[in-house]
Design a protein around this motif. Structure first.
Motif, PDB file in Angstrom:
ATOM      1  N   ASP A 267      14.851   9.274  -9.518  1.00  0.00           N
ATOM      2  CA  ASP A 267      13.501   7.897  -9.161  1.00  0.00           C
ATOM      3  C   ASP A 267      12.272   8.592  -8.718  1.00  0.00           C
ATOM      4  O   ASP A 267      12.142   9.613  -7.869  1.00  0.00           O
ATOM      5  N   ARG A 269       9.389   6.671  -8.432  1.00  0.00           N
ATOM      6  CA  ARG A 269       8.587   5.552  -8.105  1.00  0.00           C
ATOM      7  C   ARG A 269       8.115   6.106  -6.892  1.00  0.00           C
ATOM      8  O   ARG A 269       6.904   5.974  -6.567  1.00  0.00           O
ATOM      9  N   LYS A 271       8.814   6.196  -2.296  1.00  0.00           N
ATOM     10  CA  LYS A 271       9.237   5.034  -1.448  1.00  0.00           C
ATOM     11  C   LYS A 271       8.415   3.898  -1.604  1.00  0.00           C
ATOM     12  O   LYS A 271       7.635   4.069  -1.545  1.00  0.00           O
ATOM     13  N   GLU A 272       9.165   3.123  -1.933  1.00  0.00           N
ATOM     14  CA  GLU A 272       8.173   1.408  -1.666  1.00  0.00           C
ATOM     15  C   GLU A 272       8.413   0.767  -0.659  1.00  0.00           C
ATOM     16  O   GLU A 272       9.121   1.040   0.195  1.00  0.00           O
ATOM     17  N   THR A 273       7.597   0.307  -0.042  1.00  0.00           N
ATOM     18  CA  THR A 273       7.212  -0.299   1.118  1.00  0.00           C
ATOM     19  C   THR A 273       6.380  -1.954   1.092  1.00  0.00           C
ATOM     20  O   THR A 273       5.971  -2.408   0.021  1.00  0.00           O
ATOM     21  N   VAL A 274       7.105  -3.048   1.005  1.00  0.00           N
ATOM     22  CA  VAL A 274       6.333  -4.201   0.359  1.00  0.00           C
ATOM     23  C   VAL A 274       5.839  -4.779   2.287  1.00  0.00           C
ATOM     24  O   VAL A 274       6.626  -5.285   3.065  1.00  0.00           O
ATOM     25  N   LYS A 285       3.134  -4.501  -2.749  1.00  0.00           N
ATOM     26  CA  LYS A 285       4.029  -3.087  -2.652  1.00  0.00           C
ATOM     27  C   LYS A 285       3.232  -2.225  -2.165  1.00  0.00           C
ATOM     28  O   LYS A 285       2.092  -2.349  -3.355  1.00  0.00           O
ATOM     29  N   MET A 286       4.012  -1.048  -1.965  1.00  0.00           N
ATOM     30  CA  MET A 286       3.150   0.386  -1.305  1.00  0.00           C
ATOM     31  C   MET A 286       4.111   1.191  -1.703  1.00  0.00           C
ATOM     32  O   MET A 286       5.754   1.038  -1.371  1.00  0.00           O
ATOM     33  N   ARG A 287       3.976   1.750  -2.783  1.00  0.00           N
ATOM     34  CA  ARG A 287       4.306   3.818  -3.586  1.00  0.00           C
ATOM     35  C   ARG A 287       3.612   4.317  -3.134  1.00  0.00           C
ATOM     36  O   ARG A 287       2.778   4.262  -3.091  1.00  0.00           O
ATOM     37  N   ARG A 288       4.248   5.569  -2.231  1.00  0.00           N
ATOM     38  CA  ARG A 288       3.776   6.730  -1.886  1.00  0.00           C
ATOM     39  C   ARG A 288       4.392   8.041  -2.861  1.00  0.00           C
ATOM     40  O   ARG A 288       5.559   8.184  -3.222  1.00  0.00           O
ATOM     41  N   GLN A 294       0.086   3.923  -3.747  1.00  0.00           N
ATOM     42  CA  GLN A 294      -0.234   2.498  -5.242  1.00  0.00           C
ATOM     43  C   GLN A 294       0.287   1.130  -4.478  1.00  0.00           C
ATOM     44  O   GLN A 294       1.295   1.108  -3.562  1.00  0.00           O
ATOM     45  N   GLU A 296       0.142  -2.356  -5.351  1.00  0.00           N
ATOM     46  CA  GLU A 296       0.550  -3.329  -6.557  1.00  0.00           C
ATOM     47  C   GLU A 296       0.906  -5.197  -5.186  1.00  0.00           C
ATOM     48  O   GLU A 296       1.325  -5.360  -4.684  1.00  0.00           O
TER      49      GLU A 296
END
Length: 322
Positions: A267, A269, A271-274, A285-288, A294, A296
């Motif tokens: 993976d 991408r 860690k993803e947070t919404v 969406k926020m990705r570190r 990032q 989105e």
């Protein structure tokens, strides 16, 4: 002096004349021969029985560690040219007596020499003969002798050697790996790697273009996966597919394909947070990604939705405003 010595010396002395010249030559021969006899009886000299034979009088020992059917003019070309240049075979093969008058010898060491001489006899050199040393060997002694002669030779593959070791372990050492390692003067770990290679499933061996392409490192790489049921089945299915394609892939490509079917996806991408409020369906969406962030969101998102999402994001990053 023993009776055996007396008999030898009497035979040497018989027929010698009385003239000084003959007596001198006879004395010299007597001394030389007595010295050689003494050395043989004391064990300082070991005599070998060498014979020039028709290679058709020899068969491969059933436990020979080289696959004779894989020998060709190309992979024996260096030996063929060497024997042709010298006019004869320089180093004897080691054979045992079979007791069969039609084929009196079996080859313990010297399969390539047998092939080379046989090839030359069939290609305009019918005078070539096969030089052999006849020894009295048990099967276990023959195995160890063949192993010592061929262990460092690159033209015997890992898989041929592994298969030979596995059979020898069963036949000569009662399955006791440590005993076998001691007799061969190798480490348990070294021998274990080759015995593991011999256990490689036939489907995987068939996926390679030749058994000579199958290496000890391949078995070591696949071993963890072959011990897990689902992964083992996936690897065997892929091996069967490779063999059916018949493309003759190089060994590295075969290994890559076998390992790919059990490789776990990475993976990338992060860690993803919404961030979204109760009435927002998608939010932001926020990705570190290492030291970057990032964000989105859909380009159709409304102003109110984005303001709410950004507010939540800023609170998560910096806390509530005082």
């Amino acid at each position: 002096m023993s009776k055996r010595h007396d008999a030898v010396f009497d035979d040497v002395l018989s027929g010698l004349g009385d003239s000084p010249a003959k007596e001198g030559r006879g004395g010299a021969r007597f001394l030389a021969r007595s010295t050689r006899v003494g050395e043989r009886l004391s064990g300082e000299i070991e005599e070998k029985t060498l014979r020039w034979v028709d290679p058709a009088q020899c068969r491969m020992w059933a436990r020979h560690n080289r696959a004779y059917e894989l020998l060709t003019e190309d992979n024996c070309r260096d030996l063929i040219d060497g024997i042709k240049s010298q006019g004869r075979q320089e180093f004897p093969a080691v054979v045992r007596a079979t007791g069969d008058d039609a084929v009196p010898y079996e080859v313990v060491c010297g399969a390539r020499r047998h092939f080379a001489v046989s090839w030359l006899r069939a290609h305009n050199f019918p005078q070539m003969r096969y030089l052999v040393e006849v020894r009295d060997l048990t099967d276990e002694e023959a195995f160890r002798l063949a192993d010592i002669e061929n262990r460092d030779r690159e033209d015997i593959s890992d898989y041929e050697r592994a298969r030979d070791y596995a059979e020898a372990l069963r036949l000569y050492y009662g399955g006791r790996q440590r005993d076998m390692a001691q007799r061969l003067e190798v480490s348990d770990a070294w021998l274990s790697r080759y015995l593991q290679l011999a256990k490689l499933p036939d489907e995987i061996v068939a996926a390679f273009g030749s058994i000579r392409d199958v290496r000890e490192a391949h078995a070591r790489s696949l071993k963890p996966h072959l011990g897990r049921g689902p992964e083992r089945e996936a690897i065997l299915a892929e091996a069967r597919a490779i063999a059916a394609e018949g493309k003759g892939l190089d060994p590295a490509a075969v290994l890559r394909r076998l390992r790919a079917v059990v490789a776990k996806p990475t993976d990338r991408r992060g860690k993803e947070t919404v961030f979204k409020g109760p009435r927002h369906q998608r939010g932001m969406k926020m990705r570190r990604m290492n030291r970057t962030i990032q964000l989105e969101f859909l380009d159709t998102a409304g102003r109110a939705d984005l303001e709410a999402a950004f507010e939540m994001f800023l609170e998560a990053q910096f806390g509530r405003k005082a």
